[in-house]
Design an enzyme around this catalytic site. Structure first.
Site, PDB file in Angstrom:
ATOM      1  N   LYS A 103       0.978  -1.277   0.105  1.00 35.16           N
ATOM      2  CA  LYS A 103      -0.029  -0.064   0.126  1.00 35.16           C
ATOM      3  C   LYS A 103       0.905   1.246   0.038  1.00 35.16           C
ATOM      4  O   LYS A 103       2.030   1.303   0.652  1.00 35.16           O
ATOM      5  CB  LYS A 103      -0.732  -0.056   1.336  1.00 35.16           C
ATOM      6  CG  LYS A 103      -2.190   0.856   1.160  1.00 35.16           C
ATOM      7  CD  LYS A 103      -3.176   0.016   0.326  1.00 35.16           C
ATOM      8  CE  LYS A 103      -4.730   0.768   0.167  1.00 35.16           C
ATOM      9  NZ  LYS A 103      -5.434  -0.246  -0.160  1.00 35.16           N
TER      10      LYS A 103
HETATM   11  N1  GLU Z   1      -7.299  -0.091  -3.283  1.00 34.71           N
HETATM   12  C1  GLU Z   1      -7.967  -1.255  -3.591  1.00 34.71           C
HETATM   13  C2  GLU Z   1      -8.232  -2.201  -2.466  1.00 34.71           C
HETATM   14  O1  GLU Z   1      -7.799  -1.929  -1.259  1.00 34.71           O
HETATM   15  C3  GLU Z   1      -7.570  -1.717  -4.779  1.00 34.71           C
HETATM   16  C4  GLU Z   1      -6.193  -2.337  -4.966  1.00 34.71           C
HETATM   17  C5  GLU Z   1      -5.448  -2.957  -6.181  1.00 34.71           C
HETATM   18  O2  GLU Z   1      -6.237  -2.957  -7.250  1.00 34.71           O
HETATM   19  O3  GLU Z   1      -4.420  -3.178  -6.235  1.00 34.71           O
HETATM   20  O4  GLU Z   1      -8.383  -3.275  -2.531  1.00 34.71           O
END
Ligand code: GLU
Length: 426
Positions: free
Chosen positions: A116
């Site tokens: 993240k």
């Molecule tokens: N931000 C989204 C999540 O928390 C998508 C993450 C992604 O597609 O890599 O799952």
């Protein structure tokens, strides 16, 4: 995170979201007798990068922003996870979000780890030019970690396909050639996937349908409350309304609107686009975000930020089914209270996995340079979600545990096996 009055804080429950995730990982590892070394690895993030970087603002002054990119675990494949732009981003929040991505990709069995990123900023008060300069500099700063084979960012709260396009362009400029696979959630014109924008909300709708079926709840008569009217909540509301549900309340960061007769999500979106908020929508009563969570309804979809359902409000939740559109909307203590009260929670790592599943499809389509039509994307998404749901449900029934515990057991089992097979280097 919501602003709470003193004494109402969820802080007493876990010092921060990452500690909350660690506690849950501890409980599952102990329950499953996971090897001590593997357990210790899962409690920590593998790589953590913090960057402080300058951005020239429109008034000519230079402002220094702080950002993070954190890889929790990449045993099962490249680290994967979104980038958040929000004033409340912290190191521990980003760690928690990265750990949830490791669990999420394992629950739905796609070949990724978890990561993240985040920047402490308020995109709502920044101009497009400022956002572009912030994004390009942040992308350059974290380019030592990201790449199509090692760490692939995507949108999260406060970021969108345009931000993804800037990151893709910046990374590509530094490399000297176009690297589409460095990021997902891109605009369609730049190798994005059909269905990606709606994927997280669609996954929530699919989860709600499957859970309702197991509970013997008629989805066509269900009343639904949605907290958060962004990419996840808005799409979930729209698709659930299409399934026949009555959407009786929705909210955004400025407050909520309630009409027991039902709201038309498309029309609420038109109002929000015009006025920047759902508040003030015709034929609706204004409610606070706190009141909204406690409304009488069948299905509650928290699709905003972490820790919205906590010790103090969990006893007042009236929904029978909670579909976690947000990451980490329920604290561990609230989880126990909801469980004792017989409320079914479909956890974030399953309910909101639609986004990363279609991110995976986007990456695969990019690698093979062959793109699918929307029906094919939605069909494959449905297939992956249904498999994961049934696997989690089966563990929940056999082990007599709630869906979150079952999802964590499934995920940690898969990650532990992968770690064991790879062994420790050197
Ligand atoms: N931000 C989204 C999540 O928390 C998508 C993450 C992604 O597609 O890599 O799952």
């Amino acid at each position: 995170m919501v602003q709470r009055s003193q004494g109402e804080s969820a802080v007493c429950e876990a010092a921060n979201p990452f500690e909350g995730v660690q506690r849950r990982i501890d409980a599952i590892c102990e329950r499953m007798n996971i090897d001590q070394g593997i357990h210790a690895r899962l409690r920590k993030c593998e790589r953590e990068l913090m960057v402080n970087f300058p951005v020239r603002m429109d008034d000519g002054k230079v402002k220094v922003f702080t950002g993070f990119r954190i890889q929790h675990n990449d045993t099962r494949g490249p680290a994967k996870g979104g980038i958040r732009y929000h004033p409340d981003v912290t190191l521990d929040e980003t760690r928690a979000l990265a750990a949830w991505m490791t669990l999420k990709t394992a629950v739905v069995s796609i070949p990724y780890g978890g990561a993240k990123g985040g920047v402490i900023c308020d995109p709502k008060v920044m101009s497009q030019g400022e956002l572009e300069r912030l994004t390009r500099r942040y992308a350059s700063e974290i380019s030592i970690l990201i790449g199509p084979e090692k760490d692939i960012p995507a949108p999260d709260v406060g970021t969108n396909p345009q931000v993804m396009a800037w990151i893709m362009d910046t990374y590509s400029m530094n490399k000297g050639y176009s690297v589409l696979g460095v990021i997902t959630g891109k605009p369609l014109e730049l190798g994005g996937s059909k269905g990606r924008f709606e994927a997280t909300g669609r996954g929530c709708m699919l989860s709600a349908k499957m859970a309702a079926k197991h509970l013997g709840m008629n989805i066509k008569e269900a009343t639904v409350v949605v907290q958060g009217f962004g990419n996840v909540g808005m799409v979930a509301a729209k698709l659930l309304a299409k399934e026949g549900c009555r959407i009786i309340a929705v909210s955004d960061s400025r407050g909520g609107i309630y009409n027991p007769k039902g709201l038309d999500p498309e029309d609420v979106l038109r109002h929000k686009t015009e006025t920047c908020s759902v508040v003030g929508y015709q034929d609706s009563e204004t409610v606070t975000n706190a009141e909204l969570l406690e409304l009488q309804c069948d299905i509650l979809v928290p699709a905003a930020l972490e820790d919205e359902i906590y010790k103090a409000n969990a006893p007042n939740i009236k929904a029978k089914l909670i579909i976690e559109g947000a990451n980490g909307p329920t604290t561990a203590e609230a989880d126990e209270i909801l469980g004792d009260r017989g409320i079914t929670v479909i956890p974030d790592v399953l309910a909101n996995a639609g986004g990363v599943i279609v991110s995976y499809f986007e990456w695969v389509q990019g690698i093979q340079s062959f793109f699918w039509d929307e029906a094919e994307v939605n069909d494959k998404l449905q297939h992956v979600m249904a498999n994961a749901f049934e696997e989690v449900m089966s563990i929940s029934q056999h082990e007599k545990v709630d869906m979150r515990t079952a999802a964590y057991m499934l995920a940690i089992g898969r990650i532990a096996k992968a770690i064991t097979l790879r062994g420790i280097y050197p």
